[in-house]
Scaffold this active site. Sequence first.
Site, PDB file in Angstrom:
ATOM      1  N   SER A  93       0.830  -1.197   0.000  1.00 33.77           N
ATOM      2  CA  SER A  93       0.000   0.000   0.000  1.00 33.77           C
ATOM      3  C   SER A  93       0.875   1.262   0.000  1.00 33.77           C
ATOM      4  CB  SER A  93      -0.947  -0.034   1.200  1.00 33.77           C
ATOM      5  OG  SER A  93      -1.955   0.941   1.088  1.00 33.77           O
ATOM      6  N   ASP A 194     -10.003  -5.178  -4.030  1.00 34.94           N
ATOM      7  CA  ASP A 194      -9.308  -4.362  -3.037  1.00 34.94           C
ATOM      8  C   ASP A 194     -10.236  -3.206  -2.680  1.00 34.94           C
ATOM      9  OD1 ASP A 194      -7.687  -2.457  -1.714  1.00 34.94           O
ATOM     10  OD2 ASP A 194      -5.887  -3.146  -2.758  1.00 34.94           O
ATOM     11  N   HIS A 224      -7.130  -6.135   0.272  1.00 36.78           N
ATOM     12  CA  HIS A 224      -6.018  -5.181   0.279  1.00 36.78           C
ATOM     13  C   HIS A 224      -4.787  -5.683   1.040  1.00 36.78           C
ATOM     14  CE1 HIS A 224      -3.929  -1.415  -0.007  1.00 36.78           C
ATOM     15  NE2 HIS A 224      -3.852  -1.306   1.300  1.00 36.78           N
TER      16      HIS A 224
END
Length: 269
Positions: A93, A194, A224
């Site tokens: 991320s 996600d 995610h």
Amino acid sequence: MPVLPGAEPYRHEGGEVGVLLCHGFTGSPQSLRPWAEYLAARDLTVSLPLLPGHGTRWEDMQVTGWQDWYAEVDRELRSLRERCSRVFVCGLSMGGALALRLAARHGDAVAGVVVVNPANRVHGLSAYALPLLRHVVRTTRGLTDDIAKEGATELGYDRVPLHAAHSLRSFLRLVDAELPQVTQPLLLLRSPQDHVVPPVDAARVLGRVSSTDVTEVLLEHSYHVATLDHDADRIFEESHSFIGRLAPGAGEGAVAEQVGQQEGTGSGG
């Protein structure tokens, strides 16, 4: 403020090849700890730092910004370079954005990049309101626990400080502008489902980097936080293979030693 149990940084002194792992926004090293331990078990030198303002309470994050988070991983990369012949940078991320900026800024000092569901921008109408809204509202709801696997939990904040979110927005815009400077081999793993980072972010990264050695892997069974999800083992294996291809012999010592011990035990039976 004491660090939350499980959010501690992780380091392992292994062989000549180093790996720097960067966790995500409002998260902690806990989300990448299994990945770090997998690589460490294969005799790689591993660093998984705790970013400033993370892993304690959200109020501590309120007074930090992207300069603090990036400075931490930059220091860790420089430290790894002092004792390793080759260093790879990885991230989840926002950690993926940190890894990409390290690659853009450090050039040949980074041997390759592995990113999982990398963030490229803050989405939604709220992103445009952040410059003003952060002075009126302190926090919004958290982003953690987007995981498909039942029983798996991410250790992170249940609130997002808007000052930090505004800083993240500025950082992602900066990284996006620097993506063409990324020339290293790139392994990008992404989850089609996600709920935090949309597919357009990964597409943007792939479309803007200058890397010619690029591999994209779909994580069909994960959300995610894929490093704690159903596809975690695939992430670990793909990243290890990627590192081994670019740094032949990396991590083979520990595996060979384990095989030798097993054979020795078997012959003595």
